[in-house]
Design a protein around this motif. Structure first.
Motif, PDB file in Angstrom:
ATOM      1  N   ALA A 114       8.219   5.101  12.917  1.00  0.00           N
ATOM      2  CA  ALA A 114       6.891   4.566  13.213  1.00  0.00           C
ATOM      3  C   ALA A 114       5.984   4.464  11.987  1.00  0.00           C
ATOM      4  O   ALA A 114       4.890   3.897  12.072  1.00  0.00           O
ATOM      5  CB  ALA A 114       6.217   5.434  14.276  1.00  0.00           C
ATOM      6  N   LEU A 115       6.417   5.008  10.853  1.00  0.00           N
ATOM      7  CA  LEU A 115       5.554   5.042   9.670  1.00  0.00           C
ATOM      8  C   LEU A 115       5.273   3.631   9.148  1.00  0.00           C
ATOM      9  O   LEU A 115       6.190   2.834   8.953  1.00  0.00           O
ATOM     10  CB  LEU A 115       6.220   5.879   8.578  1.00  0.00           C
ATOM     11  CG  LEU A 115       5.340   6.290   7.389  1.00  0.00           C
ATOM     12  CD1 LEU A 115       4.128   7.089   7.842  1.00  0.00           C
ATOM     13  CD2 LEU A 115       6.170   7.104   6.397  1.00  0.00           C
ATOM     14  N   ASP A 116       4.003   3.339   8.948  1.00  0.00           N
ATOM     15  CA  ASP A 116       3.570   2.043   8.425  1.00  0.00           C
ATOM     16  C   ASP A 116       3.792   2.029   6.916  1.00  0.00           C
ATOM     17  O   ASP A 116       3.030   2.629   6.158  1.00  0.00           O
ATOM     18  CB  ASP A 116       2.084   1.840   8.760  1.00  0.00           C
ATOM     19  CG  ASP A 116       1.563   0.476   8.329  1.00  0.00           C
ATOM     20  OD1 ASP A 116       2.204  -0.176   7.481  1.00  0.00           O
ATOM     21  OD2 ASP A 116       0.497   0.073   8.827  1.00  0.00           O
ATOM     22  N   THR A 117       4.848   1.366   6.474  1.00  0.00           N
ATOM     23  CA  THR A 117       5.179   1.394   5.051  1.00  0.00           C
ATOM     24  C   THR A 117       4.175   0.624   4.199  1.00  0.00           C
ATOM     25  O   THR A 117       4.027   0.908   3.009  1.00  0.00           O
ATOM     26  CB  THR A 117       6.598   0.841   4.812  1.00  0.00           C
ATOM     27  OG1 THR A 117       6.726  -0.442   5.425  1.00  0.00           O
ATOM     28  CG2 THR A 117       7.648   1.781   5.394  1.00  0.00           C
ATOM     29  N   THR A 118       3.466  -0.333   4.808  1.00  0.00           N
ATOM     30  CA  THR A 118       2.420  -1.034   4.058  1.00  0.00           C
ATOM     31  C   THR A 118       1.281  -0.074   3.730  1.00  0.00           C
ATOM     32  O   THR A 118       0.781  -0.037   2.595  1.00  0.00           O
ATOM     33  CB  THR A 118       1.879  -2.230   4.867  1.00  0.00           C
ATOM     34  OG1 THR A 118       2.939  -3.144   5.135  1.00  0.00           O
ATOM     35  CG2 THR A 118       0.777  -2.945   4.098  1.00  0.00           C
ATOM     36  N   ALA A 119       0.873   0.727   4.728  1.00  0.00           N
ATOM     37  CA  ALA A 119      -0.168   1.739   4.497  1.00  0.00           C
ATOM     38  C   ALA A 119       0.335   2.802   3.533  1.00  0.00           C
ATOM     39  O   ALA A 119      -0.426   3.296   2.686  1.00  0.00           O
ATOM     40  CB  ALA A 119      -0.578   2.372   5.827  1.00  0.00           C
ATOM     41  N   LEU A 120       1.601   3.145   3.630  1.00  0.00           N
ATOM     42  CA  LEU A 120       2.182   4.147   2.724  1.00  0.00           C
ATOM     43  C   LEU A 120       2.151   3.648   1.288  1.00  0.00           C
ATOM     44  O   LEU A 120       1.780   4.397   0.367  1.00  0.00           O
ATOM     45  CB  LEU A 120       3.613   4.456   3.154  1.00  0.00           C
ATOM     46  CG  LEU A 120       4.366   5.500   2.317  1.00  0.00           C
ATOM     47  CD1 LEU A 120       3.715   6.865   2.438  1.00  0.00           C
ATOM     48  CD2 LEU A 120       5.833   5.568   2.746  1.00  0.00           C
ATOM     49  N   GLU A 121       2.518   2.393   1.079  1.00  0.00           N
ATOM     50  CA  GLU A 121       2.490   1.807  -0.266  1.00  0.00           C
ATOM     51  C   GLU A 121       1.074   1.829  -0.838  1.00  0.00           C
ATOM     52  O   GLU A 121       0.867   2.157  -2.012  1.00  0.00           O
ATOM     53  CB  GLU A 121       3.007   0.369  -0.221  1.00  0.00           C
ATOM     54  CG  GLU A 121       4.512   0.235  -0.030  1.00  0.00           C
ATOM     55  CD  GLU A 121       5.280   0.352  -1.342  1.00  0.00           C
ATOM     56  OE1 GLU A 121       4.652   0.655  -2.371  1.00  0.00           O
ATOM     57  OE2 GLU A 121       6.495   0.147  -1.319  1.00  0.00           O
ATOM     58  N   ALA A 122       0.098   1.486   0.003  1.00  0.00           N
ATOM     59  CA  ALA A 122      -1.293   1.475  -0.458  1.00  0.00           C
ATOM     60  C   ALA A 122      -1.763   2.878  -0.808  1.00  0.00           C
ATOM     61  O   ALA A 122      -2.478   3.088  -1.798  1.00  0.00           O
ATOM     62  CB  ALA A 122      -2.182   0.860   0.621  1.00  0.00           C
ATOM     63  N   ALA A 123      -1.362   3.860   0.002  1.00  0.00           N
ATOM     64  CA  ALA A 123      -1.742   5.246  -0.253  1.00  0.00           C
ATOM     65  C   ALA A 123      -1.111   5.747  -1.549  1.00  0.00           C
ATOM     66  O   ALA A 123      -1.765   6.424  -2.359  1.00  0.00           O
ATOM     67  CB  ALA A 123      -1.327   6.125   0.919  1.00  0.00           C
ATOM     68  N   VAL A 124       0.150   5.418  -1.771  1.00  0.00           N
ATOM     69  CA  VAL A 124       0.844   5.815  -2.996  1.00  0.00           C
ATOM     70  C   VAL A 124       0.153   5.213  -4.221  1.00  0.00           C
ATOM     71  O   VAL A 124      -0.077   5.902  -5.224  1.00  0.00           O
ATOM     72  CB  VAL A 124       2.326   5.382  -2.941  1.00  0.00           C
ATOM     73  CG1 VAL A 124       2.963   5.436  -4.335  1.00  0.00           C
ATOM     74  CG2 VAL A 124       3.097   6.256  -1.969  1.00  0.00           C
ATOM     75  N   ALA A 125      -0.204   3.936  -4.128  1.00  0.00           N
ATOM     76  CA  ALA A 125      -0.872   3.272  -5.249  1.00  0.00           C
ATOM     77  C   ALA A 125      -2.201   3.943  -5.572  1.00  0.00           C
ATOM     78  O   ALA A 125      -2.539   4.145  -6.750  1.00  0.00           O
ATOM     79  CB  ALA A 125      -1.080   1.793  -4.925  1.00  0.00           C
ATOM     80  N   ALA A 126      -2.955   4.298  -4.531  1.00  0.00           N
ATOM     81  CA  ALA A 126      -4.255   4.951  -4.745  1.00  0.00           C
ATOM     82  C   ALA A 126      -4.079   6.326  -5.377  1.00  0.00           C
ATOM     83  O   ALA A 126      -4.808   6.693  -6.314  1.00  0.00           O
ATOM     84  CB  ALA A 126      -4.993   5.063  -3.414  1.00  0.00           C
ATOM     85  N   LEU A 127      -3.114   7.101  -4.900  1.00  0.00           N
ATOM     86  CA  LEU A 127      -2.876   8.430  -5.449  1.00  0.00           C
ATOM     87  C   LEU A 127      -2.414   8.360  -6.898  1.00  0.00           C
ATOM     88  O   LEU A 127      -2.861   9.143  -7.744  1.00  0.00           O
ATOM     89  CB  LEU A 127      -1.825   9.170  -4.610  1.00  0.00           C
ATOM     90  CG  LEU A 127      -2.267   9.623  -3.212  1.00  0.00           C
ATOM     91  CD1 LEU A 127      -1.056  10.048  -2.385  1.00  0.00           C
ATOM     92  CD2 LEU A 127      -3.267  10.768  -3.298  1.00  0.00           C
ATOM     93  N   ALA A 128      -1.528   7.424  -7.193  1.00  0.00           N
ATOM     94  CA  ALA A 128      -0.984   7.303  -8.548  1.00  0.00           C
ATOM     95  C   ALA A 128      -2.067   6.958  -9.563  1.00  0.00           C
ATOM     96  O   ALA A 128      -1.978   7.362 -10.730  1.00  0.00           O
ATOM     97  CB  ALA A 128       0.116   6.252  -8.572  1.00  0.00           C
ATOM     98  N   ALA A 129      -3.080   6.225  -9.130  1.00  0.00           N
ATOM     99  CA  ALA A 129      -4.131   5.778 -10.050  1.00  0.00           C
ATOM    100  C   ALA A 129      -5.375   6.663 -10.002  1.00  0.00           C
ATOM    101  O   ALA A 129      -6.341   6.403 -10.722  1.00  0.00           O
ATOM    102  CB  ALA A 129      -4.524   4.334  -9.713  1.00  0.00           C
ATOM    103  N   ALA A 130      -5.365   7.701  -9.175  1.00  0.00           N
ATOM    104  CA  ALA A 130      -6.573   8.492  -8.938  1.00  0.00           C
ATOM    105  C   ALA A 130      -6.982   9.325 -10.151  1.00  0.00           C
ATOM    106  O   ALA A 130      -6.139   9.898 -10.843  1.00  0.00           O
ATOM    107  CB  ALA A 130      -6.369   9.404  -7.733  1.00  0.00           C
ATOM    108  N   ARG A 131      -8.279   9.391 -10.367  1.00  0.00           N
ATOM    109  CA  ARG A 131      -8.833  10.309 -11.378  1.00  0.00           C
ATOM    110  C   ARG A 131      -8.720  11.742 -10.875  1.00  0.00           C
ATOM    111  O   ARG A 131      -8.451  12.674 -11.626  1.00  0.00           O
ATOM    112  CB  ARG A 131     -10.299   9.948 -11.647  1.00  0.00           C
ATOM    113  CG  ARG A 131     -11.005  10.826 -12.677  1.00  0.00           C
ATOM    114  CD  ARG A 131     -12.495  10.520 -12.722  1.00  0.00           C
ATOM    115  NE  ARG A 131     -13.155  10.974 -11.502  1.00  0.00           N
ATOM    116  CZ  ARG A 131     -13.791  12.137 -11.380  1.00  0.00           C
ATOM    117  NH1 ARG A 131     -13.830  12.989 -12.404  1.00  0.00           N
ATOM    118  NH2 ARG A 131     -14.386  12.469 -10.250  1.00  0.00           N
ATOM    119  N   ARG A 132      -8.948  11.900  -9.560  1.00  0.00           N
ATOM    120  CA  ARG A 132      -8.936  13.229  -8.947  1.00  0.00           C
ATOM    121  C   ARG A 132      -8.561  13.066  -7.485  1.00  0.00           C
ATOM    122  O   ARG A 132      -8.895  12.065  -6.843  1.00  0.00           O
ATOM    123  CB  ARG A 132     -10.320  13.870  -9.076  1.00  0.00           C
ATOM    124  CG  ARG A 132     -10.544  15.106  -8.230  1.00  0.00           C
ATOM    125  CD  ARG A 132     -11.938  15.629  -8.452  1.00  0.00           C
ATOM    126  NE  ARG A 132     -12.390  16.394  -7.308  1.00  0.00           N
ATOM    127  CZ  ARG A 132     -13.586  16.963  -7.213  1.00  0.00           C
ATOM    128  NH1 ARG A 132     -14.450  16.830  -8.203  1.00  0.00           N
ATOM    129  NH2 ARG A 132     -13.930  17.640  -6.142  1.00  0.00           N
TER     130      ARG A 132
END
Length: 298
Positions: free
Chosen positions: A121-139
């Motif tokens: 059931a995991l939404d891989t589109t949302a997962l990809e977006a979350a991964v991108a945000a975490l990878a680029a996060a300052r904190r």
């Protein structure tokens, strides 16, 4: 993209508690007899479940299908998959008199199903977006209480080992005060099975208002946590019982999502993640070797 047939039963188990009672009747009929339901028109299914055609269509959309026609196709495919397989040999209900061997078998079966349901059931589109945000996060701030806080700590210690700045405040008041410091370019990730835990929703709301990217890992995407999340990752849980409350059963699927996030971030930041991991392993290596008591007195 339509959910695969295998995800249908998982989505029903995950979303049914948040549905209206009439939608639950439709959902229960779908997974209870997918072959029979696939043979029914929308009118016939509405009559069979004592609901309305509009309720059937709404249920289909909640489960991720544009309309009932697409749902019928998924039901037919699910029925075929079930016919080709075998029913599980153990049941999830654990009693106080069960021998430990049976407890192990039942828990292993439920854990495996919980992981499979979450993956399906995991939404891989949302997962990809979350991964991108975490990878680029300052904190990165991670919020959770009880068992969900333990999952948050697991994610934080992994992110720290690949060189990211991450925190998982244990105190709810501290979580809010740290959320106030977040801004655009930061990430706040909240973990709550119920999606209604005030001590998790409040810091996420503050982070959302401050412009941080917000992520929710929850078993109830329609709960209060969802309205302050840019990206929602839905988890499944095993059947709750007196001996195994929801906090225990949900932790398994939460840990799977956390691992997916971490691996995705490590892949995306491999050039700096790999050296950071090597450095952390090297720094801790002496703690995992044979212990010489004489070293304690030097």
């Amino acid at each position: 993209m339509l959910p695969p047939p295998a995800a249908l039963a998982a989505k029903v188990r995950t979303l049914a508690p948040s549905m209206t009672r009439s939608m639950q009747r439709v959902a229960e009929a779908l997974v209870g007899d997918p072959a029979g339901a696939a043979a029914l028109t929308v009118t016939a299914l509405a009559e069979h479940t004592g609901t309305s055609e509009a309720t059937v269509v709404r249920t289909a959309r909640v489960l991720g299908y544009p309309g009932y026609r697409h749902l019928r196709l998924a039901l037919a495919a699910l029925a075929a998959e079930q016919a080709a397989g075998r029913a599980p040999a153990v049941t999830p209900d654990i009693t106080v008199d069960d021998p430990l061997a049976q407890v192990v078998a039942k828990l292993a079966h439920e854990e495996a199903r919980c992981l499979a349901d979450t993956a399906a059931a995991l939404d891989t589109t949302a997962l990809e977006a979350a991964v991108a945000a975490l990878a680029a996060a300052r904190r990165i701030d991670v919020y959770g209480v009880g068992a969900s806080h333990l999952v948050g700590q697991d994610l934080v210690q992994k992110l720290l080992r690949i060189g990211l700045i991450a925190h998982a405040p244990a105190d709810p008041h501290l979580a809010v005060t740290t959320a106030v410091q977040l801004r655009s370019g930061d990430v706040a990730l909240a973990i709550s099975h119920s999606g209604a835990t005030t001590d998790v929703i409040e810091p996420l709301r503050v982070a959302f208002d401050r412009g941080a990217t917000t992520i929710a890992v929850t078993g109830r995407p329609d709960g209060g946590i969802g309205q302050y999340a840019d990206h929602v990752l839905t988890t499944a849980s095993a059947r709750e019982s007196e001996l195994r409350p929801a906090a225990m059963s949900s932790r398994t699927s939460q840990l799977l999502v956390v691992d997916c996030l971490f691996v995705g971030v490590a892949q995306r930041t491999y050039d700096r993640a790999a050296p950071a991991l090597s450095a952390s392993y090297e720094a801790l290596a002496h703690r995992h070797g044979p212990h010489d008591p004489a070293e304690d007195h030097r």
